[in-house]
Enzyme design. Sequence first.
Site, PDB file in Angstrom:
ATOM      1  N   LYS A  70       5.808  -2.479   4.870  1.00  0.00           N
ATOM      2  CA  LYS A  70       5.549  -3.338   3.702  1.00  0.00           C
ATOM      3  C   LYS A  70       5.462  -2.485   2.441  1.00  0.00           C
ATOM      4  CE  LYS A  70       1.172  -4.638   2.823  1.00  0.00           C
ATOM      5  NZ  LYS A  70       0.666  -4.291   1.493  1.00  0.00           N
ATOM      6  N   ASN A  71       4.724  -1.378   2.533  1.00  0.00           N
ATOM      7  CA  ASN A  71       4.431  -0.598   1.323  1.00  0.00           C
ATOM      8  C   ASN A  71       5.571   0.307   0.901  1.00  0.00           C
ATOM      9  OD1 ASN A  71       2.049  -1.943   1.207  1.00  0.00           O
ATOM     10  ND2 ASN A  71       0.784  -0.236   1.895  1.00  0.00           N
TER      11      ASN A  71
ATOM     12  N   CYS B 245      -9.114  -7.369  -6.774  1.00  0.00           N
ATOM     13  CA  CYS B 245      -8.937  -8.090  -5.505  1.00  0.00           C
ATOM     14  C   CYS B 245     -10.185  -7.804  -4.672  1.00  0.00           C
ATOM     15  CB  CYS B 245      -7.674  -7.621  -4.800  1.00  0.00           C
ATOM     16  SG  CYS B 245      -7.834  -5.976  -4.125  1.00  0.00           S
TER      17      CYS B 245
ATOM     18  N   ARG C 136      -9.086  -2.342  -8.978  1.00  0.00           N
ATOM     19  CA  ARG C 136      -7.652  -2.028  -8.993  1.00  0.00           C
ATOM     20  C   ARG C 136      -7.096  -1.871 -10.423  1.00  0.00           C
ATOM     21  NH1 ARG C 136      -5.795  -3.615  -3.865  1.00  0.00           N
ATOM     22  NH2 ARG C 136      -4.101  -2.119  -4.090  1.00  0.00           N
TER      23      ARG C 136
ATOM     24  N   ASP D 199      -6.088   2.414   4.591  1.00  0.00           N
ATOM     25  CA  ASP D 199      -5.569   1.166   5.193  1.00  0.00           C
ATOM     26  C   ASP D 199      -5.835   1.081   6.685  1.00  0.00           C
ATOM     27  OD1 ASP D 199      -2.596   0.892   3.082  1.00  0.00           O
ATOM     28  OD2 ASP D 199      -4.726   0.555   2.715  1.00  0.00           O
TER      29      ASP D 199
ATOM     30  N   ILE E 204     -11.507   5.911  -1.273  1.00  0.00           N
ATOM     31  CA  ILE E 204     -10.395   5.472  -2.131  1.00  0.00           C
ATOM     32  C   ILE E 204     -10.747   4.218  -2.927  1.00  0.00           C
ATOM     33  CG2 ILE E 204      -7.972   4.728  -2.159  1.00  0.00           C
ATOM     34  CD1 ILE E 204      -8.245   7.648  -1.325  1.00  0.00           C
TER      35      ILE E 204
ATOM     36  N   ARG F  80       0.244 -11.530   5.140  1.00  0.00           N
ATOM     37  CA  ARG F  80       0.747 -10.754   3.991  1.00  0.00           C
ATOM     38  C   ARG F  80       1.321  -9.430   4.470  1.00  0.00           C
ATOM     39  NH1 ARG F  80      -3.174  -9.988  -0.897  1.00  0.00           N
ATOM     40  NH2 ARG F  80      -1.323  -8.786  -1.415  1.00  0.00           N
TER      41      ARG F  80
END
Length: 421
Positions: A22-23, A116, A121, A306, A328, A398
């Site tokens: 995805k990233n 979010c 962010r 993640d 992070i 997502r």
Amino acid sequence: MEYIEIDGGRELAGEIELSGSKNSALPILACSLLSDKPINLSNVPDLLDIKSMINLIESLGVNIGKKNNNYILETKKILSHEANYNLVRKMRASFLTLGPLLAREGFAKISLPGGCAIGSRPVDLHLYAMKKLGANIDFSDGYVIAKSNRKGLVGNKIDFPKISVGATENAIMAAVLAKGETLINNAALEPEIVDLCNCLTSMGAKIEGAGTSKIRIEGIDVFLNTFHQVITDRIEACTFIIAAAITHSSLLIKRINYDHIAKFLEIMEEMGLEFKLINEAIFIEKGKKLSSISIKTKEYPGFPTDLQAQLMTLACVSNGKSYIEESIFENRFMHVPELNRLGADIQVKGNNAIINGNCSFIGAEVMATDLRASVSLILAALIAKGKTKINRIYHLDRGYENIDYKLSTCGAAIKRGKHGN
Ligand code: EPZ
């Protein structure tokens, strides 16, 4: 609203094939705005975030043909310079259209993404990079208005004070069309950055140093047709490795890239997980209970933020006390209250979590709060006693392609339902 229901306690067996990253796919889709030549992109995962990015870049002028996970992208002409709030608020990676639009057209109006669940962010580093390339940045009604002068963007030194994946990606894409040389210092090193640069290079860009903290870019003005295959998703790979570990199952996970998950495998070995690497696959041995662990999330190649929620679930059922520091994002422990509802014993102090191991998860109704938190609940549900119902699973869709299907083909008792039927 859809939910997923899992009847825990099943051992898994069989094999899982990973999807595209995805990233990696998101910035590559954004970079298609730069070029007037066709880009044949394969191995694009079928995810809500990808659909959001596709909708956005189509609205900006990209013509898109799709067959399964393969796309042909061509932007003969930019039709709009505005990434509107409704699209950007749903998926903050939409902000990656700033660099390409500004570089190609000298103008971009991009909604500020807002925060979010996991943090505020900010985008200051993205805007710093655009200014260093000669852009004028203004703000109006929650939008960034970025303009370059008639001559367009001009190459420059960009010294990032802090590592940012997205800001590095926006800077690279903008620099590809800037006049002259750009030197980016303190660039992010993620494999997704390397994949973006490989795609840009195959489009004709001149980039050196991708995957290191110093990236040099020589601006070009003509692009080539290209074919590019998106790398597989390293976060999905590690999520399924944890699924095998937590259910004491043997699983074969195909299409992994060992280099992308080396630090994670180091931690798994430290916890006692046994596995074998076979070409581009990893075979997880059916194992015993693992030992506790202490980790701090770091930028790549450190332990990925993640994977923090997924590792926490594994720590809940490992021997002893584990410690996780999230360095992070400022608010990435939203999964803790939900895991505690399932029977975990986790205390949070600021950005540190202390996990008392040897818990026994008991099925309950829980709620997903963000993408990676939702999958940490799936992992707990796989071994919980009884049924677990996870609500708001649009968070899951997502970032994980067909995760319920992939787990059910390996024996998990998992089904998707809809409230109200
Ligand atoms: C990317 O987000 C990923 N998203 C995230 O994955 C991932 O968690 C993150 O990198 C870190 O690895 C995509 O690639 C689409 P950052 P990004 O800019 O680029 C601060 C997932 O689950 N920062 O590297 O937004 C920021 O607040 C998602 O797939 C600034 O201060 O992350 C954070 O503390 C979640 N100013 C840190 O830097 C800025 O201008 C790292 O953020 C930008 C970021």
